[in-house]
Design an enzyme around this catalytic site. Structure first.
Site, PDB file in Angstrom:
ATOM      1  N   ASP A   6       0.079   5.139   5.622  1.00 34.81           N
ATOM      2  CA  ASP A   6      -0.077   5.471   3.739  1.00 34.81           C
ATOM      3  C   ASP A   6       1.574   4.437   4.050  1.00 34.81           C
ATOM      4  O   ASP A   6       2.360   4.064   5.192  1.00 34.81           O
ATOM      5  CB  ASP A   6       0.930   5.963   2.984  1.00 34.81           C
ATOM      6  CG  ASP A   6       0.626   6.206   1.872  1.00 34.81           C
ATOM      7  OD1 ASP A   6      -0.351   5.732   1.388  1.00 34.81           O
ATOM      8  OD2 ASP A   6       1.548   6.317   1.249  1.00 34.81           O
ATOM      9  N   SER A   7       1.397   3.116   2.842  1.00 39.69           N
ATOM     10  CA  SER A   7       2.453   2.330   2.585  1.00 39.69           C
ATOM     11  C   SER A   7       3.484   3.784   2.950  1.00 39.69           C
ATOM     12  O   SER A   7       4.766   2.541   2.550  1.00 39.69           O
ATOM     13  CB  SER A   7       2.051   2.133   1.271  1.00 39.69           C
ATOM     14  OG  SER A   7       2.424   2.981  -0.035  1.00 39.69           O
ATOM     15  N   TYR A  38       2.423  -1.110  -1.764  1.00 36.43           N
ATOM     16  CA  TYR A  38       1.128  -2.437  -1.683  1.00 36.43           C
ATOM     17  C   TYR A  38       0.958  -2.776  -2.817  1.00 36.43           C
ATOM     18  O   TYR A  38       0.126  -3.704  -2.979  1.00 36.43           O
ATOM     19  CB  TYR A  38       1.152  -1.897  -0.712  1.00 36.43           C
ATOM     20  CG  TYR A  38       1.048  -1.446   1.079  1.00 36.43           C
ATOM     21  CD1 TYR A  38       2.646  -1.963   0.871  1.00 36.43           C
ATOM     22  CD2 TYR A  38       0.074  -1.522   1.853  1.00 36.43           C
ATOM     23  CE1 TYR A  38       2.952  -1.675   3.048  1.00 36.43           C
ATOM     24  CE2 TYR A  38       0.346  -0.746   2.854  1.00 36.43           C
ATOM     25  CZ  TYR A  38       1.458  -1.251   3.627  1.00 36.43           C
ATOM     26  OH  TYR A  38       2.034  -1.367   5.248  1.00 36.43           O
ATOM     27  N   GLY A  39       1.040  -1.033  -4.043  1.00 29.96           N
ATOM     28  CA  GLY A  39       0.117  -1.974  -4.932  1.00 29.96           C
ATOM     29  C   GLY A  39      -0.131  -2.963  -6.026  1.00 29.96           C
ATOM     30  O   GLY A  39      -1.520  -3.354  -6.176  1.00 29.96           O
ATOM     31  N   CYS A  69      -3.620   5.731   2.353  1.00 27.81           N
ATOM     32  CA  CYS A  69      -3.488   4.379   1.252  1.00 27.81           C
ATOM     33  C   CYS A  69      -4.756   3.811   0.428  1.00 27.81           C
ATOM     34  O   CYS A  69      -5.623   3.214   1.271  1.00 27.81           O
ATOM     35  CB  CYS A  69      -2.059   3.629   1.384  1.00 27.81           C
ATOM     36  SG  CYS A  69      -2.204   2.073   0.641  1.00 27.81           S
ATOM     37  N   ASN A  70      -4.840   3.871  -0.808  1.00 32.42           N
ATOM     38  CA  ASN A  70      -5.395   3.778  -1.862  1.00 32.42           C
ATOM     39  C   ASN A  70      -5.521   2.159  -1.531  1.00 32.42           C
ATOM     40  O   ASN A  70      -6.981   1.800  -1.635  1.00 32.42           O
ATOM     41  CB  ASN A  70      -5.797   3.891  -2.695  1.00 32.42           C
ATOM     42  CG  ASN A  70      -6.344   6.012  -3.158  1.00 32.42           C
ATOM     43  OD1 ASN A  70      -6.884   5.763  -3.238  1.00 32.42           O
ATOM     44  ND2 ASN A  70      -5.466   6.636  -2.860  1.00 32.42           N
ATOM     45  N   THR A  71      -4.588   1.754  -1.828  1.00 35.83           N
ATOM     46  CA  THR A  71      -4.559   0.191  -1.885  1.00 35.83           C
ATOM     47  C   THR A  71      -5.459  -0.621  -0.657  1.00 35.83           C
ATOM     48  O   THR A  71      -5.955  -1.534  -0.703  1.00 35.83           O
ATOM     49  CB  THR A  71      -2.905  -0.122  -1.700  1.00 35.83           C
ATOM     50  OG1 THR A  71      -2.905   0.453  -3.308  1.00 35.83           O
ATOM     51  CG2 THR A  71      -2.705  -1.276  -2.325  1.00 35.83           C
ATOM     52  N   GLU A 155       7.854   8.500  -6.639  1.00 30.28           N
ATOM     53  CA  GLU A 155       9.292   8.495  -6.052  1.00 30.28           C
ATOM     54  C   GLU A 155      10.855   8.845  -6.566  1.00 30.28           C
ATOM     55  O   GLU A 155      11.401   9.181  -5.723  1.00 30.28           O
ATOM     56  CB  GLU A 155       9.661   7.399  -5.311  1.00 30.28           C
ATOM     57  CG  GLU A 155       7.567   6.166  -4.553  1.00 30.28           C
ATOM     58  CD  GLU A 155       7.944   5.990  -3.703  1.00 30.28           C
ATOM     59  OE1 GLU A 155       9.157   5.941  -2.553  1.00 30.28           O
ATOM     60  OE2 GLU A 155       6.599   6.275  -2.287  1.00 30.28           O
ATOM     61  N   CYS A 187      -4.512   6.867  -5.813  1.00 27.27           N
ATOM     62  CA  CYS A 187      -3.213   7.096  -5.611  1.00 27.27           C
ATOM     63  C   CYS A 187      -2.880   8.145  -4.829  1.00 27.27           C
ATOM     64  O   CYS A 187      -3.115   8.689  -5.847  1.00 27.27           O
ATOM     65  CB  CYS A 187      -2.586   6.058  -6.444  1.00 27.27           C
ATOM     66  SG  CYS A 187      -1.110   4.925  -6.289  1.00 27.27           S
ATOM     67  N   THR A 188      -2.475   7.991  -3.693  1.00 25.59           N
ATOM     68  CA  THR A 188      -1.982   9.427  -3.222  1.00 25.59           C
ATOM     69  C   THR A 188      -0.725   9.636  -4.142  1.00 25.59           C
ATOM     70  O   THR A 188       0.080  10.302  -3.728  1.00 25.59           O
ATOM     71  CB  THR A 188      -1.881   8.572  -2.398  1.00 25.59           C
ATOM     72  OG1 THR A 188      -0.167   7.512  -1.876  1.00 25.59           O
ATOM     73  CG2 THR A 188      -2.711   8.324  -0.969  1.00 25.59           C
ATOM     74  N   HIS A 189      -0.519   8.479  -5.083  1.00 27.31           N
ATOM     75  CA  HIS A 189       1.542   9.784  -5.271  1.00 27.31           C
ATOM     76  C   HIS A 189       0.654  10.422  -6.986  1.00 27.31           C
ATOM     77  O   HIS A 189       1.503  10.885  -6.983  1.00 27.31           O
ATOM     78  CB  HIS A 189       2.087   8.825  -6.031  1.00 27.31           C
ATOM     79  CG  HIS A 189       3.014   7.796  -5.106  1.00 27.31           C
ATOM     80  ND1 HIS A 189       2.314   7.178  -3.603  1.00 27.31           N
ATOM     81  CD2 HIS A 189       3.980   7.901  -4.745  1.00 27.31           C
ATOM     82  CE1 HIS A 189       3.418   6.748  -3.074  1.00 27.31           C
ATOM     83  NE2 HIS A 189       4.602   7.038  -3.229  1.00 27.31           N
TER      84      HIS A 189
HETATM   85  N1  DGL Z   1      -0.142   4.525  -1.307  1.00 26.39           N
HETATM   86  C1  DGL Z   1      -0.514   3.800  -2.524  1.00 26.39           C
HETATM   87  C2  DGL Z   1      -1.946   3.701  -2.840  1.00 26.39           C
HETATM   88  O1  DGL Z   1      -2.660   4.919  -2.372  1.00 26.39           O
HETATM   89  C3  DGL Z   1       0.143   3.905  -3.464  1.00 26.39           C
HETATM   90  C4  DGL Z   1       1.971   3.623  -3.268  1.00 26.39           C
HETATM   91  C5  DGL Z   1       1.989   1.700  -2.939  1.00 26.39           C
HETATM   92  O2  DGL Z   1       2.267   1.281  -4.524  1.00 26.39           O
HETATM   93  O3  DGL Z   1       1.399   1.163  -2.060  1.00 26.39           O
HETATM   94  O4  DGL Z   1      -2.278   2.680  -3.038  1.00 26.39           O
END
Ligand code: DGL
Length: 268
Positions: A6-7, A38-39, A69-71, A155, A187-189
């Site tokens: 993940d990011s 990363y978004g 990470c979805n991104t 975060e 998105c993971t968060h």
């Molecule tokens: N992990 C990223 C996602 O799932 C979210 C955090 C980021 O923007 O890096 O898209």
């Protein structure tokens, strides 16, 4: 060993479910905390960072990597899968993402054919969920909404603050008026705000827990691919790697996981 990338911290929500559903395997988590989020980053940057992490995890002995990470899944999974497929000596290594299982579940449970997707700007602009969903069922309508302020709030530990709820409400108004009956947390968060999402969307909207779906999908994948499953070591090892400060990772990541994190190291 199974690698989870993940990011930053968010992918721990996915790892947590893997540990609950598939505890016997060894896991290595890689959080690119030094370069998160990363978004809002360019495709080139997301690709370069993800490629680096994937290579690192393979070199450390992972045979299967989940890009939590979805991104990164949205933007570079296909490219990386194809690149690795072309490399002859890595046929026993696999990379999976999170878009397909979440899209499949949403298509399965929607009743009125209106699915909402929330995620980072990178994820929504890539239209990865829309492509996947349309591929599964062209009649379904997909309504995407980027919610760039949510990751920093989570975060910061602000998931349940009234200010965050107010921002979330603003993001969700257009989706409510589109009459979506299923919402993908892309998105993971966002899993940390699952209750808030549910409350604002109302009882008629289904908001599945992404970690649970991804873990169930991995379990199914391993059942269908014994040639990969047998390659995975199973000593119950848990290793955590971060590109930033390991102490902070142990502290914040531990809070995310709801347990103390041992074995946190900085990548070298
Ligand atoms: N992990 C990223 C996602 O799932 C979210 C955090 C980021 O923007 O890096 O898209």
């Amino acid at each position: 060993m199974i690698g989870v990338f993940d990011s930053g911290f968010g992918g721990l929500t996915v790892l947590k479910e893997f540990l609950r559903v598939l505890p016997k395997y060894d896991y290595m988590y890689y959080g690119d905390n030094a370069r998160t989020p990363y978004g809002n980053r360019s495709h080139e940057a997301v690709k370069a960072f993800t490629e680096e992490a994937v290579k690192y995890l393979f070199d450390k002995g992972c045979r299967l990597i989940i890009i939590a990470c979805n991104t990164a899944s949205s933007q570079v999974l296909r490219e990386l899968q194809q690149e690795y497929l072309r490399t002859p000596d890595v046929k026993d290594r696999k990379i999976l993402g999170v878009i397909r299982p979440l899209a499949e579940q949403a298509v399965k449970i929607t009743r009125n054919g209106n699915i909402g997707v929330v995620g980072t700007r990178g994820t929504i602009e890539s239209k990865s969920y829309e492509t996947e969903i349309k591929h599964l069922n062209p009649a379904v309508h997909v309504h995407g909404r980027a919610c760039p302020l949510l990751v920093p709030l989570v975060e910061e530990g602000w998931s349940h603050k009234p200010e965050s709820r107010m921002i979330l409400k603003k993001y969700l108004i257009p989706l409510k008026s589109e009459n979506v009956d299923t919402l993908i947390l892309g998105c993971t968060h966002y899993q940390f705000m699952l209750q808030e999402f549910k409350r604002i969307m109302g009882k008629k909207v289904q908001v599945p827990n992404p970690g649970e779906i991804i873990a169930a999908s991995l379990k199914d994948y391993l059942k269908r691919h014994p040639e990969i499953e047998t390659l995975l070591t199973r000593k119950g090892g848990r290793h955590f790697l971060t590109t930033d400060d390991p102490q902070r990772f142990a502290q914040v990541g531990g809070a995310f996981m709801g347990t103390r994190l041992e074995n946190v190291k900085k990548t070298v």
